[in-house]
Scaffold this motif. Structure first.
Motif, PDB file in Angstrom:
ATOM      1  N   UNK A 226       0.789  -1.149  -0.014  1.00 22.23           N
ATOM      2  CA  UNK A 226      -0.075   0.056   0.180  1.00 22.23           C
ATOM      3  C   UNK A 226       0.975   1.155  -0.088  1.00 22.23           C
ATOM      4  N   UNK A 227       0.665   1.971  -1.013  1.00 22.60           N
ATOM      5  CA  UNK A 227       1.567   3.112  -1.218  1.00 22.60           C
ATOM      6  C   UNK A 227       0.726   4.512  -0.654  1.00 22.60           C
ATOM      7  N   UNK A 228       1.184   5.112   0.453  1.00 23.97           N
ATOM      8  CA  UNK A 228       0.398   6.358   0.953  1.00 23.97           C
ATOM      9  C   UNK A 228       1.271   7.505   0.726  1.00 23.97           C
ATOM     10  N   UNK A 229       0.918   8.299  -0.024  1.00 24.79           N
ATOM     11  CA  UNK A 229       1.473   9.804  -0.572  1.00 24.79           C
ATOM     12  C   UNK A 229       0.899  10.716   0.480  1.00 24.79           C
ATOM     13  N   UNK A 230       1.929  11.330   1.148  1.00 23.14           N
ATOM     14  CA  UNK A 230       1.502  12.418   2.120  1.00 23.14           C
ATOM     15  C   UNK A 230       2.037  13.825   1.631  1.00 23.14           C
ATOM     16  N   UNK A 231       1.512  14.834   2.028  1.00 24.93           N
ATOM     17  CA  UNK A 231       2.133  16.152   1.870  1.00 24.93           C
ATOM     18  C   UNK A 231       3.205  16.245   2.869  1.00 24.93           C
TER      19      UNK A 231
ATOM     20  N   UNK B  53      -3.321   7.474  -2.486  1.00 21.80           N
ATOM     21  CA  UNK B  53      -3.119   5.937  -1.731  1.00 21.80           C
ATOM     22  C   UNK B  53      -3.575   5.061  -2.797  1.00 21.80           C
ATOM     23  N   UNK B  54      -2.539   4.074  -3.105  1.00 20.93           N
ATOM     24  CA  UNK B  54      -2.680   3.144  -4.161  1.00 20.93           C
ATOM     25  C   UNK B  54      -2.128   1.678  -3.508  1.00 20.93           C
TER      26      UNK B  54
ATOM     27  N   UNK C 212      -0.842  -1.370 -10.603  1.00 22.27           N
ATOM     28  CA  UNK C 212      -1.681  -0.589  -9.513  1.00 22.27           C
ATOM     29  C   UNK C 212      -2.846  -1.768  -9.317  1.00 22.27           C
ATOM     30  N   UNK C 213      -3.239  -2.183  -8.253  1.00 26.82           N
ATOM     31  CA  UNK C 213      -4.179  -2.938  -7.789  1.00 26.82           C
ATOM     32  C   UNK C 213      -5.495  -2.543  -7.430  1.00 26.82           C
ATOM     33  N   UNK C 214      -6.643  -2.644  -8.006  1.00 30.58           N
ATOM     34  CA  UNK C 214      -7.941  -2.433  -7.908  1.00 30.58           C
ATOM     35  C   UNK C 214      -8.670  -3.384  -7.337  1.00 30.58           C
ATOM     36  N   UNK C 215      -9.183  -3.629  -6.248  1.00 31.72           N
ATOM     37  CA  UNK C 215     -10.030  -4.814  -5.820  1.00 31.72           C
ATOM     38  C   UNK C 215     -11.460  -4.431  -6.112  1.00 31.72           C
ATOM     39  N   UNK C 216     -12.033  -5.262  -6.920  1.00 27.05           N
ATOM     40  CA  UNK C 216     -13.387  -5.076  -7.347  1.00 27.05           C
ATOM     41  C   UNK C 216     -14.257  -6.734  -7.250  1.00 27.05           C
ATOM     42  N   UNK C 217     -13.361  -7.306  -7.570  1.00 26.64           N
ATOM     43  CA  UNK C 217     -14.038  -8.865  -7.355  1.00 26.64           C
ATOM     44  C   UNK C 217     -12.789  -9.641  -6.881  1.00 26.64           C
ATOM     45  N   UNK C 218     -13.390 -10.909  -6.398  1.00 23.63           N
ATOM     46  CA  UNK C 218     -12.639 -12.008  -5.723  1.00 23.63           C
ATOM     47  C   UNK C 218     -13.465 -13.263  -5.872  1.00 23.63           C
ATOM     48  N   UNK C 219     -12.325 -14.302  -5.874  1.00 22.67           N
ATOM     49  CA  UNK C 219     -12.848 -15.729  -5.739  1.00 22.67           C
ATOM     50  C   UNK C 219     -11.628 -16.550  -5.173  1.00 22.67           C
ATOM     51  N   UNK C 220     -12.101 -17.565  -4.292  1.00 24.59           N
ATOM     52  CA  UNK C 220     -10.950 -18.471  -3.984  1.00 24.59           C
ATOM     53  C   UNK C 220     -10.489 -19.259  -5.061  1.00 24.59           C
ATOM     54  N   UNK C 221      -9.030 -19.324  -5.049  1.00 26.94           N
ATOM     55  CA  UNK C 221      -8.193 -19.729  -6.113  1.00 26.94           C
ATOM     56  C   UNK C 221      -8.437 -21.297  -6.520  1.00 26.94           C
ATOM     57  N   UNK C 222      -9.310 -21.945  -5.137  1.00 29.07           N
ATOM     58  CA  UNK C 222      -9.762 -23.415  -5.726  1.00 29.07           C
ATOM     59  C   UNK C 222     -10.920 -23.589  -6.310  1.00 29.07           C
ATOM     60  N   UNK C 223     -11.815 -22.404  -6.726  1.00 32.91           N
ATOM     61  CA  UNK C 223     -13.231 -22.218  -7.346  1.00 32.91           C
ATOM     62  C   UNK C 223     -12.758 -22.006  -8.903  1.00 32.91           C
ATOM     63  N   UNK C 224     -13.538 -22.904  -9.569  1.00 32.31           N
ATOM     64  CA  UNK C 224     -13.357 -22.894 -11.098  1.00 32.31           C
ATOM     65  C   UNK C 224     -13.701 -21.353 -11.427  1.00 32.31           C
TER      66      UNK C 224
ATOM     67  N   UNK D 121       1.079   6.928  -9.197  1.00 41.07           N
ATOM     68  CA  UNK D 121       0.887   6.032  -8.295  1.00 41.07           C
ATOM     69  C   UNK D 121       1.648   6.265  -6.949  1.00 41.07           C
ATOM     70  N   UNK D 122       2.531   7.285  -7.220  1.00 42.46           N
ATOM     71  CA  UNK D 122       3.272   7.602  -6.048  1.00 42.46           C
ATOM     72  C   UNK D 122       3.507   9.060  -5.850  1.00 42.46           C
TER      73      UNK D 122
END
Length: 838
Positions: free
Chosen positions: A82-87, A104-105, A121-133, A176-177
């Motif tokens: 997690x990249x957090x850029x602050x002034x 924040x990215x 840059x990772x955007x978490x929108x959807x997810x599934x367990x890797x064991x699921x087809x 991103x940074x």
């Protein structure tokens, strides 16, 4: 320019090299041709030479010949960061301050083709367990962008790490940074001036990197009317943009390694007020896609040796307590009060089984620590005239785990709490009757604000409905209110006990907000450790909520006041806003006559008097807003299927009608006590509208707002006689606004202006304004615009204007006052034009 010179030089060398390889027929074949240039990774020692300054940490950072290299372990490729850029430092006038978040990215390094390392840059929108087809389908549908590519310069000594040059990446303008595109638009920034931008330092720690950079951008003043407002800034407000055509920022980017295994989530429950994050969860066995919504909170777990004690109900210390440091730039006398505001929350964490779970501390004298470091939570102190404070948090988007928070504390928040306390409490507390409070009183005001903002950083949203669970008369009961507080939650906007009357003799503990029943319950819900998976944890938590709310309705979460529920409002008190506001007005009448005395300071040009009078009128306006929301109100109480009763019920009709009577008596009948000429003749030129007139017209427009009127019709359909009907409400409004027609008395100028506003408001219902005009309408409208063209609202508006026209015609002859007579003639003409535009 530097790049052009470099390219030109390369061109010359290349041309020379090509010429050198041509056959020389005069001298015979050449035998000294240059060897082929070696490409690809070099030996470790060729890149990381003996001159290197190296720091071990999450990545090893090497500094060699003005270049920075990351040595990334293979085990961390593919891990999320997690990249957090602050002034860190900001140009004067930007209305941003050192310590405030700029970006924040979520990032990830991975191996790419051709000996390169990619950054995504990772955007978490959807997810599934890797064991699921179905995980394959999810992977195919959501491809994260590659935002940077780095040549592999070398491999580590043991070949289990990769070395990349990150100098140009962090020197450059990589979103991103660095600053987001919206921040750049806000400041009206153009291109990065690379010759005036540089890396100040890169430091590596066990779980994070800290990158300090200086970025200079070309900038010009924004055009008049450009972006400005809120906590943001504008290039028009930055003197450097005008004076130098450039703006320089010092930024700090914390790149923090996220946990390999995310914290167990606590699924969001609308009956407890937590901030939330979400993603869409897919699985092979679904028949319906699940939106996984989870609460945002810190991770508190018992130490392994204390787990059994915790299960038995003994208080234990968590493995990692929550620590907030105080910015060393904070004036020393306020530090103990800010710390106390943090530590006040321990009483709530004890309900969740923890002791010493949260701690406020002074910033240590430790050169290895940075205020911008994403490992540390800090109350940052801003030298600013902004009257505010705010409590954000940074969390793991996969689980909601809060990682840190930088509370923003503007110096001038003290002016805000001073004015609140004077206007709301001076009738009962003599300490509030001056322009500069004693340090102890101001310190306690700071403590209350500190506790509120810390609550936000713990994950808690505002609970604007909490104050409605205190009966109004209990606010005057000295013993009860000093024991229980005037509201059940410090997360409500219930500032001070303005209901208490002088004869009640209520002390500070009955006037100030504090950590209340709801706050303790909310922390108990969010921070009690179960160690269970999502679904089992959800069932346990649902039972907690059902049982707790069934026993104590002071634990109710009323939301943030964005709906039509009059119980959930900002700045209000008690279970009956009509009665509470009547008490509040009694105190305002006591205070207004004392303002010239209480605001006197040597050489003051009545600025104090103007400021505090404005605050008093603003408080009166709040009371009017609290009351008007009852009319057409619909109570919203979230429930699960295990709880009895409806979610939606009408505001009791008797309360709605008493609200109408209050408005007619306290506002629409000119409240002349506000028009104190002893004050107005010192602070206000009569060429402008008095503030009172603006309040009257604004509240009347709100009362006749289309959404409210349409809600009255739909509520009558749903709830029948249990609610105020549209017709009854409109009849009561007209009769109250036009009492002069039946009393045959001449009204004052405020009444005449109000009556004109009434006719115009009904005209706008019958003949709506154009979209352009509507966009500029006052901000009293709640929710989206409502189309009422083909509803009973228009019919009722026409009927009311016809009745008013008939009443004017029947009664105006009995009115002898010239102004009133002209006024009613004018109204007749206006009504005629509305009803018959042709």
């Amino acid at each position: 320019m530097k790049k052009i010179i470099t390219i030109t030089s390369v061109g010359i060398i290349l041309a020379f090299s090509l010429n050198a390889q041509r056959p020389d027929t005069a001298a015979g074949p050449r035998r000294d041709l240059p060897a082929a240039i070696k490409t690809g990774p070099k030996a470790y020692s060729e890149v990381i030479t003996k001159k290197a300054q190296s720091q071990k940490g999450v990545f090893t950072v090497h500094f060699v010949d003005d270049k920075y290299f990351f040595e990334i372990p293979d085990s961390l490729l593919g891990r999320e960061l997690l990249a957090v850029t602050r002034f860190a430092k900001v140009a004067g006038g930007a209305r941003k301050y050192g310590g405030e978040e700029a970006n924040e990215q979520s990032l990830q390094f991975e191996k790419g083709p051709n000996q390169r390392i990619f950054m995504r840059v990772i955007t978490l929108i959807s997810k599934a367990d890797s064991s699921q087809t179905i995980a394959k389908a999810v992977k195919n549908s959501y491809l994260d962008p590659i935002v940077a590519s780095f040549d592999i310069k070398a491999y580590g000594k043991d070949s289990t790490s990769t070395i990349i040059d990150v100098t140009d990446f962090f020197k450059g303008d990589n979103q991103a940074v660095s600053l987001t595109s919206s921040e750049k638009r806000t400041f009206n920034l153009a291109g990065l001036a690379s010759d005036r931008s540089y890396i100040e330092s890169i430091k590596s720690y066990p779980i994070n990197l800290e990158i300090r950079t200086v970025k200079t951008y070309s900038a010009s003043p924004a055009a008049p009317g450009g972006p400005m407002g809120g906590g943001g800034g504008s290039a028009s407000a930055i003197p450097a943009a005008m004076n130098a055509g450039a703006v320089t920022f010092e930024l700090n980017t914390s790149v923090r390694l996220l946990p390999k295994t995310p914290m167990n989530t606590r699924l969001f429950d609308s009956r407890v007020g937590y901030f939330a994050d979400n993603y869409v969860q897919y699985s092979d066995d679904q028949q319906k896609v699940e939106n996984q919504i989870f609460a945002v909170r810190y991770k508190l777990e018992p130490k392994p040796q204390d787990l059994e004690k915790y299960k038995k109900g003994e208080l234990v210390e968590p493995i990692k307590p929550i620590i907030y440091y105080i910015d060393p730039a904070t004036p020393k006398k306020w530090v103990p009060y800010l710390i106390a505001g943090v530590n006040d929350w321990n009483v709530a964490f004890e309900k969740a089984g923890w002791k010493n779970a949260i701690q406020g501390k002074e910033w240590p004298n430790d050169s290895t620590m940075s205020l911008e470091d994403a490992r540390f939570s800090v109350i940052r102190y801003f030298a600013s005239d902004i009257e505010n404070a705010y409590g954000p948090q940074v969390h793991d988007p996969r689980s909601g785990e809060i990682l840190e928070s930088h509370i923003g504390w503007y110096h001038n928040v003290m002016n805000l709490v001073h004015d609140w306390y004077l206007i709301q409490a001076a009738a009962v507390d003599p300490a509030a009757r001056k322009m500069k409070f004693d340090d102890t009183l101001m310190g306690n005001l700071i403590r209350f604000v500190s506790s509120h903002e810390v609550g936000h950083t713990l994950g808690l949203r505002h609970n604007m409905g909490s104050s409605s669970k205190t009966p109004v008369e209990k606010l005057r009961d000295k013993k009860w209110v000093e024991a229980n507080g005037h509201t059940a939650s410090i997360m409500d906007y219930a500032r001070f006990n303005y209901v208490a009357q002088p004869e009640d003799n209520i002390g500070e503990s009955g006037l100030f907000p504090r950590i209340g029943d709801y706050d303790k319950w909310a922390i108990q819900w969010g921070y009690t450790y179960t160690g269970k998976g999502d679904e089992e944890d959800k069932k346990i938590n649902n039972k907690w909520v059902v049982d707790a709310l069934g026993k104590n309705d002071r634990l109710w979460f009323g939301g943030e006041g964005y709906n039509a529920d009059p119980r959930a409002q900002t700045e209000d008190l008690g279970d009956n806003s009509v009665l509470a506001s009547e008490y509040g007005i009694k105190n305002l009448k006591r205070i207004i006559v004392k303002l010239p005395e209480w605001t006197t300071e040597e050489a003051d040009h009545y600025q104090n008097l103007n400021d505090i009078y404005t605050q008093l009128v603003g408080q009166f306006n709040r009371y009017m807003g609290h009351v008007v929301k009852n009319i057409g109100g619909v109570n919203e109480t979230f429930k699960s299927v295990e709880e009895k009763g409806d979610v939606y019920t009408p505001t009791p009709v008797a309360l709605q009608k008493s609200a109408m009577n209050f408005l007619q008596t306290q506002l629409f009948t000119t409240p002349k006590w506000i028009l104190d000429n002893n004050i107005l003749n010192k602070i206000s030129n009569p060429v402008a509208n008095e503030r009172l007139q603006n309040i009257q017209t604004s509240i009347l427009k709100s009362l006749l707002e289309k959404g409210r009127l349409y809600r009255l019709t739909t509520s009558t359909t749903r709830f029948s006689t249990a609610t105020y009907s549209l017709h009854d409400m409109m009849e009561d409004t007209r009769k109250g606004i036009f009492t002069e027609l039946t009393s045959h008395q001449a009204g004052d100028v405020y009444r005449r202006n109000l009556q004109k506003t009434y006719v115009s408001a009904l005209g706008d219902i019958i003949h709506p304004s154009t979209p352009a005009s509507s966009a500029a309408a006052p901000s009293f409208r709640m929710g989206p615009a409502v189309d009422v063209e083909n509803t009973d609202v228009v019919s009722e508006a026409r009927a009311q204007l016809k009745k008013l026209a008939a009443s004017i015609q029947a009664n105006k002859a009995s009115i002898s006052d010239a102004n009133a007579s002209n006024h009613f003639d004018d109204l007749q003409d206006r009504i005629k034009k509305i009803l018959d535009p042709k």
